[in-house]
Structure formats: structure tokens, C-alpha cells
Write a protein that holds these residues in place. Structure first.
Motif, PDB file in Angstrom:
ATOM      1  N   LEU A   3      -1.853  -6.879  17.985  1.00  0.00           N
ATOM      2  CA  LEU A   3      -2.036  -5.483  17.621  1.00  0.00           C
ATOM      3  C   LEU A   3      -1.659  -5.336  16.157  1.00  0.00           C
ATOM      4  O   LEU A   3      -0.558  -5.735  15.758  1.00  0.00           O
ATOM      5  N   VAL A   4      -2.544  -4.768  15.374  1.00  0.00           N
ATOM      6  CA  VAL A   4      -2.292  -4.639  13.942  1.00  0.00           C
ATOM      7  C   VAL A   4      -2.434  -3.182  13.534  1.00  0.00           C
ATOM      8  O   VAL A   4      -3.543  -2.623  13.597  1.00  0.00           O
ATOM      9  N   GLU A   5      -1.310  -2.597  13.124  1.00  0.00           N
ATOM     10  CA  GLU A   5      -1.331  -1.206  12.672  1.00  0.00           C
ATOM     11  C   GLU A   5      -1.679  -1.138  11.184  1.00  0.00           C
ATOM     12  O   GLU A   5      -1.386  -2.063  10.419  1.00  0.00           O
ATOM     13  N   SER A   6      -2.254  -0.039  10.802  1.00  0.00           N
ATOM     14  CA  SER A   6      -2.524   0.228   9.394  1.00  0.00           C
ATOM     15  C   SER A   6      -2.573   1.734   9.179  1.00  0.00           C
ATOM     16  O   SER A   6      -2.660   2.506  10.138  1.00  0.00           O
ATOM     17  N   GLY A   7      -2.553   2.113   7.913  1.00  0.00           N
ATOM     18  CA  GLY A   7      -2.681   3.525   7.579  1.00  0.00           C
ATOM     19  C   GLY A   7      -1.403   4.185   7.110  1.00  0.00           C
ATOM     20  O   GLY A   7      -1.436   5.309   6.616  1.00  0.00           O
ATOM     21  N   GLY A   8      -0.287   3.523   7.251  1.00  0.00           N
ATOM     22  CA  GLY A   8       0.962   4.105   6.789  1.00  0.00           C
ATOM     23  C   GLY A   8       1.041   4.116   5.276  1.00  0.00           C
ATOM     24  O   GLY A   8       0.558   3.206   4.612  1.00  0.00           O
ATOM     25  N   LYS A   9       1.630   5.167   4.749  1.00  0.00           N
ATOM     26  CA  LYS A   9       1.771   5.274   3.310  1.00  0.00           C
ATOM     27  C   LYS A   9       2.746   6.401   2.985  1.00  0.00           C
ATOM     28  O   LYS A   9       3.295   7.022   3.903  1.00  0.00           O
ATOM     29  N   VAL A  10       2.943   6.656   1.734  1.00  0.00           N
ATOM     30  CA  VAL A  10       3.743   7.797   1.299  1.00  0.00           C
ATOM     31  C   VAL A  10       2.853   9.033   1.318  1.00  0.00           C
ATOM     32  O   VAL A  10       1.757   9.033   0.754  1.00  0.00           O
ATOM     33  N   ALA A  11       3.328  10.068   1.990  1.00  0.00           N
ATOM     34  CA  ALA A  11       2.587  11.322   2.087  1.00  0.00           C
ATOM     35  C   ALA A  11       3.514  12.473   1.737  1.00  0.00           C
ATOM     36  O   ALA A  11       4.744  12.304   1.704  1.00  0.00           O
ATOM     37  N   GLN A  12       2.939  13.618   1.502  1.00  0.00           N
ATOM     38  CA  GLN A  12       3.729  14.800   1.200  1.00  0.00           C
ATOM     39  C   GLN A  12       3.825  15.684   2.425  1.00  0.00           C
ATOM     40  O   GLN A  12       2.978  15.627   3.327  1.00  0.00           O
ATOM     41  N   VAL A  13       4.838  16.514   2.444  1.00  0.00           N
ATOM     42  CA  VAL A  13       4.984  17.489   3.528  1.00  0.00           C
ATOM     43  C   VAL A  13       3.703  18.313   3.629  1.00  0.00           C
ATOM     44  O   VAL A  13       3.177  18.795   2.620  1.00  0.00           O
ATOM     45  N   GLY A  14       3.212  18.423   4.850  1.00  0.00           N
ATOM     46  CA  GLY A  14       1.997  19.178   5.085  1.00  0.00           C
ATOM     47  C   GLY A  14       0.727  18.349   5.072  1.00  0.00           C
ATOM     48  O   GLY A  14      -0.331  18.824   5.490  1.00  0.00           O
ATOM     49  N   ASP A  15       0.824  17.115   4.612  1.00  0.00           N
ATOM     50  CA  ASP A  15      -0.340  16.231   4.561  1.00  0.00           C
ATOM     51  C   ASP A  15      -0.743  15.762   5.942  1.00  0.00           C
ATOM     52  O   ASP A  15      -0.015  15.931   6.931  1.00  0.00           O
ATOM     53  N   SER A  16      -1.892  15.092   5.979  1.00  0.00           N
ATOM     54  CA  SER A  16      -2.392  14.445   7.184  1.00  0.00           C
ATOM     55  C   SER A  16      -2.551  12.954   6.918  1.00  0.00           C
ATOM     56  O   SER A  16      -2.896  12.547   5.799  1.00  0.00           O
ATOM     57  N   LEU A  17      -2.316  12.174   7.947  1.00  0.00           N
ATOM     58  CA  LEU A  17      -2.537  10.731   7.895  1.00  0.00           C
ATOM     59  C   LEU A  17      -3.152  10.309   9.217  1.00  0.00           C
ATOM     60  O   LEU A  17      -2.887  10.926  10.253  1.00  0.00           O
ATOM     61  N   ARG A  18      -3.933   9.248   9.173  1.00  0.00           N
ATOM     62  CA  ARG A  18      -4.418   8.656  10.409  1.00  0.00           C
ATOM     63  C   ARG A  18      -3.997   7.199  10.441  1.00  0.00           C
ATOM     64  O   ARG A  18      -4.333   6.417   9.545  1.00  0.00           O
ATOM     65  N   LEU A  19      -3.263   6.860  11.480  1.00  0.00           N
ATOM     66  CA  LEU A  19      -2.863   5.478  11.704  1.00  0.00           C
ATOM     67  C   LEU A  19      -3.858   4.822  12.653  1.00  0.00           C
ATOM     68  O   LEU A  19      -4.380   5.461  13.560  1.00  0.00           O
ATOM     69  N   SER A  20      -4.077   3.545  12.426  1.00  0.00           N
ATOM     70  CA  SER A  20      -4.966   2.764  13.277  1.00  0.00           C
ATOM     71  C   SER A  20      -4.204   1.585  13.870  1.00  0.00           C
ATOM     72  O   SER A  20      -3.266   1.075  13.255  1.00  0.00           O
ATOM     73  N   CYS A  21      -4.638   1.161  15.018  1.00  0.00           N
ATOM     74  CA  CYS A  21      -4.072  -0.009  15.675  1.00  0.00           C
ATOM     75  C   CYS A  21      -5.226  -0.820  16.246  1.00  0.00           C
ATOM     76  O   CYS A  21      -5.822  -0.426  17.253  1.00  0.00           O
ATOM     77  N   ALA A  22      -5.562  -1.900  15.573  1.00  0.00           N
ATOM     78  CA  ALA A  22      -6.660  -2.754  16.010  1.00  0.00           C
ATOM     79  C   ALA A  22      -6.150  -3.796  16.993  1.00  0.00           C
ATOM     80  O   ALA A  22      -5.164  -4.482  16.721  1.00  0.00           O
ATOM     81  N   SER A  23      -6.835  -3.894  18.104  1.00  0.00           N
ATOM     82  CA  SER A  23      -6.435  -4.833  19.140  1.00  0.00           C
ATOM     83  C   SER A  23      -7.364  -6.037  19.147  1.00  0.00           C
ATOM     84  O   SER A  23      -8.583  -5.891  19.048  1.00  0.00           O
TER      85      SER A  23
END
Length: 125
Positions: A3-23
Motif C-alpha cells: 500500500l503506497v500513500e501519496s498526496g500529503g503536503k503542507v497546507a493552510q487552514v481551510g485548504d483541501s487535500l486529497r490523499l491516495s493509497c495505491a494497492s
């Protein structure tokens, strides 16, 4: 199984992020999966789980209405859409897979057999 996660980063309050987990090695459409996070100095906590059938099974109260768990069976990937981020969402985010086919997706750590390496999300002002 990997399982490999990706998408994490530095974000600001109120922002949106999408994390992925490839299997790889397991077809996500047959297994329950989960997103778990560990905030600095805190224990691991389940954020959300999804059953083998693709239905949400568990939600952490503090993310209800802000986060969405979903799955793309064709891509064999699990997602976590995170909206309206707050400082308290700063954590390492992990995906996990329950290796029993057709499981419902509970929030019991012992039931998840495979874990990703984690992806860091830092929320700043």
C-alpha cells in the motif's frame, strides 16, 4: 501486498487535500480498508473505514462532514478527500487493508493486516 500513500503536503487552514493509497497485490474492491492518522504526541486513530462493498462504515467525529473516503476500483486505489483543514489535522496519514475478503470495515486495529508507510500532512496558518 503493498500500500503506497501519496498526496500529503503542507497546507493552510481551510485548504483541501486529497490523499491516495495505491494497492498492489490486493484488489481493493474485495477488502475493507481504512484511513488512520497519528497526530504529534497522540495515539493512532481511525479516521474512516470503507467496507468491501464500498460503503462508509466508520467516521471519526471530528472529521465528519469535512472528509470523504472513496475508492476507484479500476485504479485499485483508496482516497481520502480532506476539506476545511484545521491545525488539528496535522498528522501522518496511513491507509490499511483488512485481509479478510468481504469484510465490513470496522475500527479495530487488529483487523488490519497491511499498512502503508504513511504520508505527512502539515496544516499551517
Amino acid at each position: 501486498v503493498q500500500l503506497v500513500e501519496s498526496g500529503g503536503k503542507v497546507a493552510q487552514v481551510g485548504d483541501s487535500l486529497r490523499l491516495s493509497c495505491a494497492s498492489s497485490g490486493r484488489t481493493v474492491s474485495m477488502y475493507a480498508m481504512a484511513w488512520v492518522r497519528q497526530r504529534p504526541g497522540k495515539e493512532r486513530e481511525f479516521i474512516a473505514t470503507i467496507s468491501w462493498a464500498g460503503r462508509s462504515a466508520y467516521w471519526l467525529d471530528s472529521v465528519k462532514g469535512r472528509f470523504t473516503i472513496s475508492r476507484d476500483d479500476a485504479a485499485n486505489t483508496l482516497y481520502l478527500q480532506m476539506d476545511s483543514l484545521t491545525f488539528e489535522d496535522t498528522a501522518v496519514y496511513y491507509c490499511a487493508l483488512n485481509n479478510r475478503r468481504f469484510s465490513s470495515g470496522n475500527n479495530n486495529f487488529d483487523d488490519y493486516d497491511y499498512w502503508g508507510q504513511g504520508t505527512q500532512v502539515n496544516v499551517s496558518s
